[in-house]
Write a protein that holds these residues in place. Structure first.
Motif, short mmCIF file in Angstrom:
data_model
loop_
_atom_site.label_atom_id
_atom_site.label_comp_id
_atom_site.label_asym_id
_atom_site.label_seq_id
_atom_site.Cartn_x
_atom_site.Cartn_y
_atom_site.Cartn_z
N VAL A 4 -17.18 3.70 -0.72
CA VAL A 4 -15.96 4.06 0.00
C VAL A 4 -14.95 2.93 -0.19
O VAL A 4 -15.26 1.77 0.04
CB VAL A 4 -16.24 4.29 1.49
CG1 VAL A 4 -14.97 4.56 2.25
CG2 VAL A 4 -17.23 5.42 1.65
N SER A 5 -13.75 3.27 -0.63
CA SER A 5 -12.70 2.29 -0.89
C SER A 5 -11.43 2.67 -0.15
O SER A 5 -10.76 3.62 -0.55
CB SER A 5 -12.39 2.24 -2.39
OG SER A 5 -13.55 1.97 -3.14
N PRO A 6 -11.07 1.96 0.92
CA PRO A 6 -9.80 2.24 1.58
C PRO A 6 -8.66 2.05 0.60
O PRO A 6 -8.61 1.07 -0.14
CB PRO A 6 -9.73 1.21 2.70
CG PRO A 6 -11.13 0.73 2.88
CD PRO A 6 -11.80 0.88 1.57
N THR A 7 -7.72 3.00 0.57
CA THR A 7 -6.65 3.02 -0.42
C THR A 7 -5.30 3.25 0.25
O THR A 7 -5.20 4.01 1.19
CB THR A 7 -6.92 4.17 -1.42
OG1 THR A 7 -8.19 3.98 -2.01
CG2 THR A 7 -5.88 4.21 -2.50
N ILE A 8 -4.29 2.59 -0.29
CA ILE A 8 -2.91 2.84 0.14
C ILE A 8 -2.04 2.88 -1.12
O ILE A 8 -2.26 2.10 -2.05
CB ILE A 8 -2.41 1.79 1.15
CG1 ILE A 8 -1.06 2.21 1.71
CG2 ILE A 8 -2.38 0.41 0.55
CD1 ILE A 8 -0.66 1.47 2.97
#
Length: 136
Positions: A43-47
């Motif tokens: 899981v990779s938080p992305t913006i």
């Protein structure tokens, strides 16, 4: 089996949804199965931010496993004819350049799913990335 079911659901949804990028949109999401075994999820938080209707630049935080260091990853996506070309970099390591092709599906005007087929030049592997999140 779960991943096969998820891929089939995504394929069925391809005909029912369309991506609509607009300049000034923010994308906040998570999810990626790239760079891990098919039996594991990362899981990779992305913006990301849409600088034009066609160009989205973003970044994410990733960690391959509990013993590895966290990486700040960067990417650019250029949208054309309903698809996008993906170019990314793991950390600031130019040996880990990623190139890919994908499609973003928007549901209910602000929820998106974006399956991407990515080639990683460093590991010389091809992976399936599946991101999802919210568009503002």
């Amino acid at each position: 089996m779960k991943k096969l079911f998820l891929i089939l659901v995504l394929i069925c949804g391809m005909t029912a949804s369309q991506a609509q990028n607009t300049k000034g949109s923010w994308y906040v999401g998570t999810g990626d199965v790239a760079n891990v075994a098919w039996t594991d999820w990362a899981v990779s938080p992305t913006i990301a931010f849409a600088f034009t209707d066609a160009l989205v630049l973003g970044g994410s935080i990733s960690q391959e496993n509990a013993d590895a260091d966290m990486n700040l990853d960067f990417y650019a996506r250029y949208f054309w004819n309903g698809m996008f070309v993906h170019a990314g970099m793991n950390g600031l390591n130019f040996d880990e350049i990623e190139l890919g092709l994908g499609k973003q599906f928007t549901f209910r005007n602000n929820v998106y799913v974006d399956p991407t087929l990515v080639y990683n030049a460093g590991s010389e592997t091809v992976n399936l990335g599946i991101g999802f999140g919210l568009k503002f």
